[in-house]
Enzyme design. Sequence first.
Site, mmCIF file in Angstrom:
data_model
loop_
_atom_site.group_PDB
_atom_site.id
_atom_site.type_symbol
_atom_site.label_atom_id
_atom_site.label_comp_id
_atom_site.label_asym_id
_atom_site.label_seq_id
_atom_site.Cartn_x
_atom_site.Cartn_y
_atom_site.Cartn_z
ATOM 1 N N HIS A 1 -0.559 2.061 -6.334
ATOM 2 C CA HIS A 1 -1.098 0.697 -6.312
ATOM 3 C C HIS A 1 -2.599 0.681 -6.621
ATOM 4 O O HIS A 1 -3.340 -0.112 -6.056
ATOM 5 C CB HIS A 1 -0.823 0.037 -4.960
ATOM 6 C CG HIS A 1 0.620 -0.342 -4.772
ATOM 7 N ND1 HIS A 1 1.174 -1.470 -5.325
ATOM 8 C CD2 HIS A 1 1.623 0.278 -4.095
ATOM 9 C CE1 HIS A 1 2.462 -1.542 -4.997
ATOM 10 N NE2 HIS A 1 2.767 -0.494 -4.262
ATOM 11 N N GLU B 1 5.088 3.252 -2.128
ATOM 12 C CA GLU B 1 5.588 3.129 -3.501
ATOM 13 C C GLU B 1 4.816 3.940 -4.539
ATOM 14 O O GLU B 1 4.734 3.543 -5.699
ATOM 15 C CB GLU B 1 5.615 1.648 -3.916
ATOM 16 C CG GLU B 1 6.549 0.816 -3.062
ATOM 17 C CD GLU B 1 6.525 -0.669 -3.392
ATOM 18 O OE1 GLU B 1 7.597 -1.272 -3.383
ATOM 19 O OE2 GLU B 1 5.430 -1.222 -3.635
ATOM 20 N N ASP C 1 -5.007 -3.676 -4.894
ATOM 21 C CA ASP C 1 -3.685 -3.340 -5.436
ATOM 22 C C ASP C 1 -3.847 -3.232 -6.941
ATOM 23 O O ASP C 1 -4.956 -3.358 -7.477
ATOM 24 C CB ASP C 1 -2.642 -4.404 -5.029
ATOM 25 C CG ASP C 1 -1.254 -3.788 -4.860
ATOM 26 O OD1 ASP C 1 -0.768 -3.169 -5.828
ATOM 27 O OD2 ASP C 1 -0.662 -3.917 -3.782
HETATM 28 C C1 ACM Z 1 5.429 -2.780 0.650
HETATM 29 O O1 ACM Z 1 6.076 -3.825 0.798
HETATM 30 N N1 ACM Z 1 5.369 -2.189 -0.535
HETATM 31 C C2 ACM Z 1 4.706 -2.173 1.752
#
Ligand code: ACM
Length: 614
Positions: A267, A334, A193
């Site tokens: 991410h 995201e 991440d």
């Molecule tokens: C997430 O909670 N961004 C998958």
Amino acid sequence: MHKLFFALLCTTVSLAQPTQPALIPSPQTFESRTGHFTITAQTRLNILTPVPSVRRMVQRNLPGLRLTDQTRPARAITVRLASVPGVGPEGYDLTVSPTGVLLTAPREAGLFYGLQTLRQFLPVNAFAGRDNPVKRTVTGVVPALHIRDQPRFGWRGLMLDVSRHFFDKAFVMRYIDQMAQYKFNVFHWHLTDDQGWRIEIKSLPRLTQVGAYRVPRTGVWRDITNPLPGENTTYGGYYTQDDIREVVQYAAQRSITVVPEIDMPGHMMAAIAAYPNLTCGNKPQPVPPNGKFYRIEDNNLNPCEDSTFLFVDKVLTEVAALFPGPYIHIGGDEAYKGFWETCAACKPLMATNNLKNVDELQSYFIRRVEKIVESKGKKLIGWDEILEGGLAPNATVMSWRGMKGGIEAARQNHSVIMSPENPAYLDRYQGDPSIEPSTFGMVRLSDAYAFEPVPDSVRVELILGGQGNLWTESVPTPRHAEYMTWPRAFALAEVLWSPKRQRNWPNFVTRVESHLIRYDSLDVNYARSMYDPVVLTKKPPLGAVEVFLSHELPDVFLYYTTDNTLPDNRAPLYTRSFLMPAGADRLKVVAYRNGKPIGRILDLTTPDLLLRMK
Ligand code: ACM
């Protein structure tokens, strides 16, 4: 002396046996019979299969018992691989009678689960675990019974984020051990991440040399400050490929498949810190200790350069070789696509490929990644954002922004894992925010227990199962990871294993309490938040604050004060909502069960009450 001690031990154990078995998850069928079987050091273990790995697995779960090779031994625990009518690959049949135990399952997984069920009848100190090398022989008293059991879902997962905070290999194995005892079968390992890259990739050494370390920080997530110029990156760590293989093998021995997640195209800041040319702007970045860069700095892979796909191929080649399971999770959540709008390389690529917008560009990226995943013999899973711009042909969707992404994916005939943030996330508050470690949202134990993974009007066979996710922005230690996981993961274990019609909250609570006592003995941490009162407020038409009190547990009485004194069971008993009196600056609430206070006293100021007003 020794004999006397043993007799005493057995008496204590048999007295301690509950009348209703405290099994979590509760089995599909349970029939109580007369009598009991006592497992002593003299009990023999009769394993009716020549497969060495299965024999070792059985012995690990029933340590210290001597093997027998008699065909019909008396007073033995007999374990055999054989088909059981009506039972699938993870099911088992367990019969306990005063003369012996017979466990039958068609596959090793079923035997493993049958053994976990049997172990839940035995005292925890019966086991020579990794942390308890003292006592080497399993002993205890098991009531006579017949159980035929199998799971409701084939995907029973927990996810651990090891990027935001690093959790070492020993803890990961401990976590897997705990999961296995409650019949989870998927460990989703969120390995990369923005805040840290945790898996060694030999062909891209900077991913861990640079990407695994960030500046140290502590405190509330949203307040964490950016790195200072020249500040040392001393916090972090990663798993070597040998570590990964060890964890994967450890999990396999416990019927758990490890699903690695390499989160892309967003991410990705830790990888970008190592290789800045992965983004459109090629801008050097530090590994961030927080999330404050989001939408300000680009944390996405550039989807418009072949070099990006070469990078993805290199990473996934090594990942695929390390994880024998069928799936690779590629994240997809995201991604802020704003930087792609202005990316020079993207304009011609979008024109050539007839991509109308950046959603379609993301879909183009995920489709190319799916081809890479499939070229390694694996199947792709992504978070529900991979629906945007069109799903890749064979993708499995993990639905987290509620159930709607999963419903849409199923409508398109794709397989789905339901992991809605409410109520399946383990990083949310589980009790009153005034007394819990800081995080956000709210998923109480009773919410998790009410999780239903199969929505109406969806083809049930497309719902592979469900999963709880522990994100660790606000989870700095292993101890706190356990606190956030248990007991909510007990609830998820039961939701994902047991028949829906059997769900029974008061009965579950009783069983949870008995498992919390086991966790006390095993020194596993857990939250006691279910013992605390629940306070909600509302503003009625004529002003003031209206207070609504409740409690998750049955048979609890709530007492409260508004005069700054500490409440006990002589204070007003809560029977219905009330208005905070003018001038009162605090509300204090205490819960009583069986005449005794339970949980913590909630002490909320009037501003606290106003803040939570609906
Ligand atoms: C997430 O909670 N961004 C998958």
